[in-house]
Structures are given as structure tokens and as C-alpha cells.
Design a protein around this motif. Structure first.
Motif, short mmCIF file in Angstrom:
data_model
loop_
_atom_site.label_atom_id
_atom_site.label_comp_id
_atom_site.label_asym_id
_atom_site.label_seq_id
_atom_site.Cartn_x
_atom_site.Cartn_y
_atom_site.Cartn_z
N SER A 1 -40.67 22.03 14.41
CA SER A 1 -39.95 21.48 15.55
C SER A 1 -39.36 22.57 16.42
O SER A 1 -39.24 22.43 17.61
N ALA A 2 -39.02 23.71 15.83
CA ALA A 2 -38.48 24.82 16.60
C ALA A 2 -39.56 25.44 17.48
O ALA A 2 -39.25 26.03 18.51
N CYS A 3 -40.82 25.31 17.10
CA CYS A 3 -41.92 25.89 17.86
C CYS A 3 -42.46 24.93 18.92
O CYS A 3 -43.42 25.26 19.60
N SER A 4 -41.88 23.78 19.05
CA SER A 4 -42.36 22.79 20.00
C SER A 4 -42.35 23.34 21.41
O SER A 4 -41.42 24.01 21.83
N LYS A 5 -43.41 23.06 22.13
CA LYS A 5 -43.49 23.48 23.52
C LYS A 5 -42.99 22.39 24.46
O LYS A 5 -43.03 22.54 25.67
N VAL A 6 -42.50 21.28 23.89
CA VAL A 6 -41.95 20.19 24.69
C VAL A 6 -40.48 20.52 24.97
O VAL A 6 -39.58 20.08 24.27
N THR A 7 -40.28 21.36 26.00
CA THR A 7 -38.94 21.79 26.38
C THR A 7 -38.75 21.58 27.88
O THR A 7 -39.72 21.46 28.64
N ILE A 8 -37.51 21.55 28.30
CA ILE A 8 -37.21 21.40 29.73
C ILE A 8 -37.73 22.61 30.50
O ILE A 8 -38.20 22.48 31.63
N GLU A 9 -37.69 23.79 29.88
CA GLU A 9 -38.20 24.99 30.54
C GLU A 9 -39.70 24.88 30.83
O GLU A 9 -40.15 25.22 31.93
N ASN A 10 -40.45 24.39 29.86
CA ASN A 10 -41.89 24.23 30.07
C ASN A 10 -42.18 23.07 31.02
O ASN A 10 -43.12 23.14 31.81
N TYR A 11 -41.38 22.01 30.96
CA TYR A 11 -41.55 20.89 31.89
C TYR A 11 -41.42 21.37 33.33
O TYR A 11 -42.19 20.97 34.21
N GLU A 12 -40.47 22.25 33.57
CA GLU A 12 -40.23 22.76 34.92
C GLU A 12 -41.35 23.67 35.42
O GLU A 12 -41.43 23.95 36.61
N LYS A 13 -42.23 24.11 34.54
CA LYS A 13 -43.38 24.93 34.93
C LYS A 13 -44.56 24.09 35.43
O LYS A 13 -45.48 24.62 36.03
N ILE A 14 -44.52 22.79 35.18
CA ILE A 14 -45.61 21.90 35.58
C ILE A 14 -45.48 21.60 37.07
O ILE A 14 -44.37 21.41 37.58
N SER A 15 -46.62 21.52 37.74
CA SER A 15 -46.60 21.17 39.16
C SER A 15 -47.83 20.32 39.50
O SER A 15 -48.87 20.42 38.85
N VAL A 16 -47.69 19.50 40.52
CA VAL A 16 -48.81 18.69 41.00
C VAL A 16 -49.90 19.64 41.49
O VAL A 16 -49.62 20.62 42.17
N GLY A 17 -51.13 19.36 41.09
CA GLY A 17 -52.26 20.18 41.47
C GLY A 17 -52.63 21.22 40.42
O GLY A 17 -53.69 21.84 40.50
N MET A 18 -51.75 21.42 39.44
CA MET A 18 -52.01 22.40 38.36
C MET A 18 -53.27 22.00 37.60
O MET A 18 -53.48 20.83 37.31
N GLU A 19 -54.11 22.98 37.30
CA GLU A 19 -55.33 22.70 36.53
C GLU A 19 -54.98 22.44 35.07
O GLU A 19 -54.00 22.96 34.55
N LYS A 20 -55.82 21.66 34.42
CA LYS A 20 -55.60 21.29 33.02
C LYS A 20 -55.51 22.53 32.12
O LYS A 20 -54.69 22.59 31.22
N THR A 21 -56.34 23.53 32.38
CA THR A 21 -56.31 24.74 31.55
C THR A 21 -54.97 25.47 31.67
O THR A 21 -54.45 25.96 30.68
N ALA A 22 -54.41 25.52 32.87
CA ALA A 22 -53.10 26.15 33.07
C ALA A 22 -52.01 25.33 32.39
O ALA A 22 -51.09 25.87 31.78
#
Length: 81
Positions: free
Chosen positions: A14-35
Motif C-alpha cells: 500500500s505504501a508503494c501505491s501510485k494512486v496518489t494526489i501527486e500522480n493524479y495532478e500529473k494526468i492531463s486531457v490528451g495524454m497518451e496511454k503510455t505516458a
């Protein structure tokens, strides 16, 4: 002792989870699936529809949901943050 090791393993996962607010804020519309996968890793589940795919990272209580069209982010939301 076995219970202690199991609990320690679960906590480390659970400590290694990438489901964080910091990672959420890196997502943007138009971002490719690989990114997107570089940020969040592989999705825990994806459901393909006729014209889009819905993917979820996390669980029922805390997750990031992304809608992809042609392997690009079109919508995204968070729950439990």
C-alpha cells in the motif's frame, strides 16, 4: 510471526501505491496511454466499450478513473482523496 510478515507485506504494497494526489495532478486531457502508465503503472481494471475504454487504478474506496479514446485521456476523476 506469520501474521506479522503478512501485515508487513500488505503495508509495503500500500505504501508503494501510485494512486496518489501527486500522480493524479500529473494526468492531463490528451495524454497518451503510455505516458499515463508511466505515471500510474498498469491499470487494475479496464473495460472496453464501443468507442472508448474506462480504466481504474486503485480500489473501491480510493481510485483514479480514466476514460481513453484512441489511447488518449479524455476524462479523468479521483475518489477517496
Amino acid at each position: 510471526m506469520k501474521k506479522l510478515l503478512t501485515i508487513a507485506a500488505l503495508l509495503s504494497l500500500s505504501a508503494c501505491s501510485k494512486v496518489t494526489i501527486e500522480n493524479y495532478e500529473k494526468i492531463s486531457v490528451g495524454m497518451e496511454k503510455t505516458a499515463l502508465e508511466q505515471v500510474l503503472g498498469s491499470a487494475d481494471s479496464c473495460e472496453e466499450k464501443t468507442l472508448h475504454t474506462n480504466c481504474v487504478w486503485g480500489n473501491e474506496s480510493k481510485n483514479i478513473t480514466v476514460t481513453l479514446v484512441s489511447d488518449r485521456v479524455t476524462l479523468f476523476s479521483k475518489k477517496g482523496f
